[in-house]
Design a protein around this motif. Structure first.
Motif, mmCIF file in Angstrom:
data_model
loop_
_atom_site.group_PDB
_atom_site.id
_atom_site.type_symbol
_atom_site.label_atom_id
_atom_site.label_comp_id
_atom_site.label_asym_id
_atom_site.label_seq_id
_atom_site.Cartn_x
_atom_site.Cartn_y
_atom_site.Cartn_z
ATOM 1 N N VAL A 128 46.502 44.061 47.483
ATOM 2 C CA VAL A 128 45.292 43.241 46.797
ATOM 3 C C VAL A 128 45.092 44.473 45.694
ATOM 4 N N TYR A 129 45.093 44.355 44.267
ATOM 5 C CA TYR A 129 44.731 45.063 43.407
ATOM 6 C C TYR A 129 43.737 45.178 42.732
ATOM 7 N N VAL A 130 42.305 45.036 42.384
ATOM 8 C CA VAL A 130 41.471 44.667 41.406
ATOM 9 C C VAL A 130 41.334 45.260 40.438
ATOM 10 N N SER A 131 41.366 45.414 38.734
ATOM 11 C CA SER A 131 41.541 46.009 37.794
ATOM 12 C C SER A 131 40.375 44.939 36.547
ATOM 13 N N THR A 132 39.152 45.717 36.251
ATOM 14 C CA THR A 132 39.103 45.375 35.149
ATOM 15 C C THR A 132 39.593 45.039 33.322
ATOM 16 N N VAL A 133 39.901 43.684 33.445
ATOM 17 C CA VAL A 133 39.943 43.543 31.944
ATOM 18 C C VAL A 133 38.717 43.642 30.483
ATOM 19 N N ARG A 134 37.864 43.043 30.792
ATOM 20 C CA ARG A 134 36.036 43.343 29.863
ATOM 21 C C ARG A 134 35.835 42.877 31.070
ATOM 22 N N PRO A 135 34.458 43.098 29.986
ATOM 23 C CA PRO A 135 32.704 43.119 31.387
ATOM 24 C C PRO A 135 32.839 41.295 31.584
ATOM 25 N N GLY A 136 32.505 41.408 33.182
ATOM 26 C CA GLY A 136 32.768 40.478 33.273
ATOM 27 C C GLY A 136 33.915 39.371 33.738
ATOM 28 N N VAL A 137 35.259 39.869 33.840
ATOM 29 C CA VAL A 137 36.491 39.735 34.338
ATOM 30 C C VAL A 137 37.764 40.209 34.422
ATOM 31 N N VAL A 138 37.642 39.860 35.286
ATOM 32 C CA VAL A 138 38.387 41.333 36.327
ATOM 33 C C VAL A 138 39.572 40.384 37.107
ATOM 34 N N ASP A 139 40.748 41.657 37.107
ATOM 35 C CA ASP A 139 42.272 40.447 37.210
ATOM 36 C C ASP A 139 42.763 41.648 39.069
ATOM 37 N N LEU A 140 43.227 40.280 39.601
ATOM 38 C CA LEU A 140 43.630 40.821 40.658
ATOM 39 C C LEU A 140 44.771 40.300 41.262
ATOM 40 N N ARG A 141 45.485 41.827 41.265
ATOM 41 C CA ARG A 141 47.059 41.479 41.783
ATOM 42 C C ARG A 141 47.196 41.405 43.038
ATOM 43 N N LEU A 142 47.598 40.377 43.392
ATOM 44 C CA LEU A 142 48.408 40.233 44.903
ATOM 45 C C LEU A 142 49.875 40.285 44.968
ATOM 46 N N VAL A 143 49.992 41.070 45.234
ATOM 47 C CA VAL A 143 51.495 42.207 45.470
ATOM 48 C C VAL A 143 52.577 41.984 46.929
ATOM 49 N N GLY A 144 53.527 40.727 47.299
ATOM 50 C CA GLY A 144 53.920 40.142 48.821
ATOM 51 C C GLY A 144 54.581 40.883 48.633
ATOM 52 N N TYR A 145 55.188 41.915 48.709
ATOM 53 C CA TYR A 145 56.069 42.950 50.173
ATOM 54 C C TYR A 145 55.960 44.529 49.494
ATOM 55 N N ASP A 146 56.377 45.563 49.811
ATOM 56 C CA ASP A 146 56.432 46.564 49.317
ATOM 57 C C ASP A 146 56.797 47.744 48.491
ATOM 58 N N VAL A 147 56.293 46.985 47.383
ATOM 59 C CA VAL A 147 57.552 47.079 46.216
ATOM 60 C C VAL A 147 57.757 48.721 45.652
ATOM 61 N N LEU A 148 57.830 49.698 46.963
ATOM 62 C CA LEU A 148 58.147 50.981 46.572
ATOM 63 C C LEU A 148 59.572 51.285 47.625
ATOM 64 N N ARG A 149 59.266 50.352 48.793
ATOM 65 C CA ARG A 149 60.194 50.360 49.175
ATOM 66 C C ARG A 149 61.248 50.678 48.690
ATOM 67 N N GLN A 150 61.902 49.806 48.114
ATOM 68 C CA GLN A 150 63.384 49.816 47.230
ATOM 69 C C GLN A 150 62.764 49.528 45.386
ATOM 70 N N VAL A 151 62.910 50.627 44.864
ATOM 71 C CA VAL A 151 62.218 49.939 43.610
ATOM 72 C C VAL A 151 63.417 49.391 42.790
ATOM 73 N N ARG A 152 62.556 48.665 41.717
ATOM 74 C CA ARG A 152 63.131 47.680 40.516
ATOM 75 C C ARG A 152 62.382 48.180 39.388
ATOM 76 N N MET A 153 62.591 47.930 38.486
ATOM 77 C CA MET A 153 61.577 48.226 37.269
ATOM 78 C C MET A 153 62.056 46.853 36.949
ATOM 79 N N PRO A 154 60.529 46.450 36.007
ATOM 80 C CA PRO A 154 60.233 45.349 35.431
ATOM 81 C C PRO A 154 61.995 45.110 34.627
ATOM 82 N N ARG A 155 61.956 43.738 34.356
ATOM 83 C CA ARG A 155 63.081 43.830 33.179
ATOM 84 C C ARG A 155 62.034 44.122 31.612
ATOM 85 N N LYS A 156 61.363 43.449 31.213
ATOM 86 C CA LYS A 156 61.251 43.645 30.017
ATOM 87 C C LYS A 156 58.789 44.098 30.796
#
Ligand SMILES: Nc1ncnc2c1ncn2[C@@H]1O[C@H](COP(=O)(O)OP(=O)(O)OP(=O)(O)O)[C@@H](O)[C@H]1O
Ligand SMILES: [Mg+2]
Length: 352
Positions: free
Chosen positions: A40-68
């Protein structure tokens, strides 16, 4: 707000009065276990608002770049994936020069390969110095505007680049109507302020195995070495405004390489550190950024080539890994874009 992504979920939450992002970040590890996700990664979007990014698996094991990929463009190349599944973009306009360190077989040349194939279709000049007799960069020769494969050739090429840089400063000065005697350092504008038809093409200089330029066997070579180091420092100091960017790779880059090495290193804002053999090497890349980044770089396992810690001198850092790209595919991309290599009279003698 909840949004599914290809690697997990993104939650945007509003903080209650009295909460701060650090409170959420401090709970990230507990949330990860409660939800049973990889991270789970936390980043600040603007004061008072944060983004939680849930990553389901180890994305660095087999790297696939997002299409867009948002934010890619001229001089902005997505080269790797961060562990939070966002692309790591090498942006030359904001971080003009970069140092990439790593032990042998750690994935430095793979990183360069991605950069070169990413830059190849763009209207700019690529210049290579590869003191391993050219084995790493020679497959991309068709797209390179200049190429040096040993310190002797590099000693000829670097002054030509410095001269090109000085000519570009003169060009900028002409446009500004400043007297030609003004020292280069006082010109505040850069090539991007010139009208497009007058603007010289940006140049990206790749140096693989930089230590080979520094090592000298005899007293006689020492003067040549000092000249080359000075020229590299000048390019790093003044290159950005002239549209000249440095991408430097090596196994180690410390004071033991001799006069000028640490000064050059200080000029290289972007830092990427692959697996290293000792803490001292990681410190050379990341020591001036954050002590935790040094620890993270020391913990990289040899089974995962391409994994690296990327930092910049503003103090932030993250784990990244390049996707696999075969040499054949990269070389083909360069051959297909060979016609994009611009015509630069100053570099003509060094065209491979
Ligand atoms: N992201 C990656 N995914 C999978 N394999 C990788 C990755 N990066 C590198 N490799 C593999 O690891 C090996 C070493 O990579 P590379 O040649 O880039 O290392 P290097 O740091 O340049 O080593 P040297 O200092 O000896 O030149 C190669 O066989 C390459 O295919
Ligand atoms: Mg290499």
């Amino acid at each position: 707000m909840i949004r599914p992504t290809s690697t997990g979920l993104r939650l945007r939450i509003r903080l209650a009065p009295g909460q701060e992002p650090a409170d959420v970040a401090a709970s990230a590890e507990r949330l990860r276990h409660a939800w049973g996700v990889h991270a789970v990664y936390v980043s600040t979007v603007r004061p008072g608002v944060v983004d939680l990014r849930l990553v389901g698996y180890d994305v660095l094991r087999q790297v696939r770049m997002p299409r867009k990929i948002e934010g890619a463009g001229l001089l902005k190349v997505p080269v790797a994936l961060r562990e939070d599944a966002t692309p790591f973009i090498r942006d030359y306009r904001t971080i003009p020069h970069q140092l990439t360190l790593g032990a042998t077989l750690s994935g430095k040349s793979m990183y360069l390969r991605h950069l070169i194939t990413g830059l190849a279709p763009q209207p700019l000049a690529l210049v290579g110095i590869d003191c391993k007799r050219g084995v790493e960069l020679a497959p991309f020769a068709s797209r390179l505007s200049a190429f040096a494969t040993d310190p002797d050739e590099a000693a000829d090429l670097l002054p030509a680049l410095v001269e090109e840089m000085e000519n570009r400063y003169d060009l900028i000065k002409d446009r500004q109507g400043i007297a030609p005697s003004t020292p280069d350092e006082e010109v505040t504008s850069d090539i991007w302020g010139l009208p497009p038809h007058h603007r010289p093409v940006p140049i990206v200089l790749f140096v693989d195995e930089v230590a080979e330029l520094f090592l000298v066997a005899t007293k006689k070579d020492e003067q040549r070495r000092d000249e080359m180091v000075t020229q590299l420092i000048r390019l790093a100091q003044l290159g950005r405004a002239a549209g000249i960017y440095l991408e430097i790779c090596g196994q180690r880059f410390g004071a033991e390489l001799g006069k000028g090495a640490t000064m050059l290193r200080a000029q290289l804002t972007g830092r990427v550190c692959h697996r290293v053999n000792d803490e001292a090497s990681a410190k050379m890349a990341l020591g001036d950024i954050a002590p935790e980044a040094v620890m993270a770089a020391c913990a990289i396992a040899p089974e995962r080539p391409g994994l690296a810690v990327a930092g910049d001198t503003s103090g932030g850092w993250s784990r990244i890994r390049t996707p696999y790209l075969s040499l054949g595919d990269a070389a083909e991309a360069c051959r297909n874009t060979a016609h994009m290599a611009p015509d630069l009279p100053a570099l003509k003698p060094f065209r491979p």
